[in-house]
Write a protein that holds these residues in place. Sequence first.
Motif, PDB file in Angstrom:
ATOM      1  N   SER A   1       0.836  -1.196   0.000  1.00 24.60           N
ATOM      2  CA  SER A   1       0.000   0.000   0.000  1.00 24.60           C
ATOM      3  C   SER A   1       0.873   1.249   0.000  1.00 24.60           C
ATOM      4  O   SER A   1       1.830   1.325   0.776  1.00 24.60           O
ATOM      5  N   PRO A   2       0.533   2.216  -0.841  1.00 26.32           N
ATOM      6  CA  PRO A   2       1.287   3.465  -0.828  1.00 26.32           C
ATOM      7  C   PRO A   2       0.871   4.406   0.301  1.00 26.32           C
ATOM      8  O   PRO A   2       1.559   5.383   0.583  1.00 26.32           O
ATOM      9  N   THR A   3      -0.251   4.101   0.983  1.00 22.59           N
ATOM     10  CA  THR A   3      -0.777   5.043   1.970  1.00 22.59           C
ATOM     11  C   THR A   3      -0.923   4.475   3.383  1.00 22.59           C
ATOM     12  O   THR A   3      -0.812   5.224   4.347  1.00 22.59           O
ATOM     13  N   LEU A   4      -1.186   3.176   3.525  1.00 21.39           N
ATOM     14  CA  LEU A   4      -1.425   2.605   4.850  1.00 21.39           C
ATOM     15  C   LEU A   4      -0.119   2.249   5.552  1.00 21.39           C
ATOM     16  O   LEU A   4       0.859   1.873   4.907  1.00 21.39           O
ATOM     17  N   THR A   5      -0.127   2.333   6.873  1.00 22.59           N
ATOM     18  CA  THR A   5       1.017   1.882   7.668  1.00 22.59           C
ATOM     19  C   THR A   5       0.871   0.382   7.930  1.00 22.59           C
ATOM     20  O   THR A   5      -0.236  -0.175   7.816  1.00 22.59           O
TER      21      THR A   5
ATOM     22  N   GLU B   1      -1.922  -0.116  10.432  1.00 22.68           N
ATOM     23  CA  GLU B   1      -3.276   0.013   9.869  1.00 22.68           C
ATOM     24  C   GLU B   1      -3.669  -1.249   9.100  1.00 22.68           C
ATOM     25  O   GLU B   1      -4.817  -1.698   9.192  1.00 22.68           O
TER      26      GLU B   1
ATOM     27  N   VAL C   1       6.344   2.820   4.615  1.00 22.88           N
ATOM     28  CA  VAL C   1       6.719   3.868   3.670  1.00 22.88           C
ATOM     29  C   VAL C   1       7.808   4.709   4.315  1.00 22.88           C
ATOM     30  O   VAL C   1       7.729   5.054   5.490  1.00 22.88           O
TER      31      VAL C   1
ATOM     32  N   PHE D   1       6.395   2.535  -0.652  1.00 21.58           N
ATOM     33  CA  PHE D   1       5.157   1.880  -0.253  1.00 21.58           C
ATOM     34  C   PHE D   1       5.403   1.016   0.981  1.00 21.58           C
ATOM     35  O   PHE D   1       6.532   0.653   1.289  1.00 21.58           O
ATOM     36  N   THR D   2       4.330   0.707   1.663  1.00 18.34           N
ATOM     37  CA  THR D   2       4.357  -0.212   2.787  1.00 18.34           C
ATOM     38  C   THR D   2       4.203  -1.622   2.250  1.00 18.34           C
ATOM     39  O   THR D   2       3.413  -1.853   1.333  1.00 18.34           O
TER      40      THR D   2
ATOM     41  N   GLY E   1      -7.618  -0.189  -2.559  1.00 22.74           N
ATOM     42  CA  GLY E   1      -6.399   0.303  -3.199  1.00 22.74           C
ATOM     43  C   GLY E   1      -5.125  -0.412  -2.828  1.00 22.74           C
ATOM     44  O   GLY E   1      -4.054  -0.084  -3.341  1.00 22.74           O
ATOM     45  N   GLY E   2      -5.203  -1.381  -1.933  1.00 25.25           N
ATOM     46  CA  GLY E   2      -4.016  -2.165  -1.608  1.00 25.25           C
ATOM     47  C   GLY E   2      -3.785  -3.223  -2.679  1.00 25.25           C
ATOM     48  O   GLY E   2      -4.701  -3.586  -3.416  1.00 25.25           O
TER      49      GLY E   2
END
Length: 138
Positions: free
Chosen positions: A12-16, A19, A34, A47-48, A88-89
């Motif tokens: 994922s580019p946004t989630l930790t 999360e 990330v 990304f994560t 989105g993952g």
Amino acid sequence: MSAFRMYVRVVSPTLTPEEISDRLGLQPDEAHAVGSRRRPDHPPRAFTSWMRHATAATPEARPEDLEPVVLGWGHEFARALGQLADAGGEVSLVIVQRIEDPENTAATGIFLGRPLIDWLSTAKGSLDIDQYVHHDCR
């Protein structure tokens, strides 16, 4: 060491990683956030990645031996992965194959049963097969 490794990876580019763990209800066996780095001189990760490894009791495990491990994680986990994919993952089942002796039939070939394919479909995941041949062909 087994010729095969198998794991589920969420990118994922946004989630930790925390999360992702919260959404899946499981802790990873390995995760990278990330901005983290493989080494100090490497660029930050874009990304994560969150990974859960399938492990078997025997060192000679093949994909069909690892399949029950993944299926044992359950369909609730697969559905949660599918929800992450919808959000989105990127979900994938990764198989890493290391071939040191091309004549060793136990270390070659990959078979995935229908139950695992169905599980992966529920997880809305892709299949990623990495193969590494380490052989002196003189």
